[in-house]
Design an enzyme around this catalytic site. Sequence first.
Site, mmCIF file in Angstrom:
data_model
loop_
_atom_site.group_PDB
_atom_site.id
_atom_site.type_symbol
_atom_site.label_atom_id
_atom_site.label_comp_id
_atom_site.label_asym_id
_atom_site.label_seq_id
_atom_site.Cartn_x
_atom_site.Cartn_y
_atom_site.Cartn_z
ATOM 1 N N SER A 140 18.882 30.342 31.396
ATOM 2 C CA SER A 140 20.621 30.412 31.690
ATOM 3 C C SER A 140 21.491 31.448 31.138
ATOM 4 C CB SER A 140 21.096 28.766 31.021
ATOM 5 O OG SER A 140 22.303 28.946 31.271
ATOM 6 N N TYR B 218 24.010 25.765 23.143
ATOM 7 C CA TYR B 218 23.350 26.019 24.274
ATOM 8 C C TYR B 218 22.919 27.117 23.960
ATOM 9 C CZ TYR B 218 22.468 24.956 28.707
ATOM 10 O OH TYR B 218 21.666 25.040 30.175
#
Length: 303
Positions: free
Chosen positions: A145, A171
Site C-alpha cells: 500500500s 498498518y
Amino acid sequence: MATASGTQQGSGELAGCRTIGIETARTLTAAGAQVTLAVRNTAAGDAVAATIESSTGGIRPRVVRLDLADRATVTSFVDAWSGPLHLLVNNAGVVTGGLERTREGWELQFATNHLGHLALAIGLHDALTLGASERDGARIVSVSSTAHMRSGIDFDDLHFERRSYDPQIAYAQSKTANSLFAVEATRLWASDGIVANAVNPGGVATGLQRNFTAQQRQSLDAAEAAGVFTYKTVQQGAATTMVAAVASQFAHSGGHYLDESQEAYTVPNDADLAQHPHGVKEWALDPAAAERLWAVSTDLLRT
C-alpha cells in the site's frame, strides 16, 4: 494453473461487498485458473465462489478456511495442500482502530498482514517449487500500500510494547513488511524458480475500512483531498495485482514494488507522500532490512 488467493474479511462482509481479492479471484477463474479462496468465513467464501461460478460459465473456486492471525489454521491449510502451486496472491489484510493483539501478544496488523502471509508462503514453498518446475516459474504477489510511506520497520518495537500505539503507523509498518517480504523471498527462492513482487492497488473502498476510527477517516479524506489518491473501482484496484501475476516481464523478475501496473520509482525515506503518491520509499526495498525482517519474523514463528 493452480492459484491461492487470500481474503481476510469476516462476518459475511466477504459476500456483501466487492473486494480486490474477489476481483482477482474472479479474473483468474475466468482465465481458466484453478483458484482456491483462503478465507476466515467459509460461508461467505462459498457465497463468493457461487457468484464467481455464475459469472464465469460454471467454474467454481475451491474454498478453504484460513485465519492469518491463527497459526493453527495456517498449518492446517498448508498440510492439506496437495500438488503444485503456480501463483500465491497474499491479498488478505486487516486494519484496526486501536491496539489489538493475537494470543501470542503480537500486534494484530503486523501479525495478520505480514507474519501470517510469511508463514503461509514458507509452508507452501515446496508446492510453489513444484509449480515452478511445471511452468517455468512460480509467482507470489504481496499486496502492499501507499501507506508504507508512513513508516519503516521499527525493529526495536515491532509490536508496540513501548511506544504509544498509532493504528495508522502500525498498518504502515505492516505494508512496508509486505514489500520487504517480496525482496527477501525473491533473493532466497529465485533459484527455485519462485519470484515475489509487491503491489500497491491504490485507493479502493472495501470492507478493509470498516473499523476506521473518526481520526482514520479524517486522515483518509485529507489524503484524498491532497491528491495522494483517487478512488478506484475494484477492477482498477486489482489491475496491478494481475500485472504482477501474469505479465511476462515479471515471470522471472522479483523484489519489485509495482504501482499503476508498472514498477514504481524509488524515493528517499524523507520524501513527502503527497509529492510522490506513486513512489516507493527506500526502506521498503532495502535488502539489508528485508533480510533482517525475515530472520526476526521466522524466529517469531518458531516460538
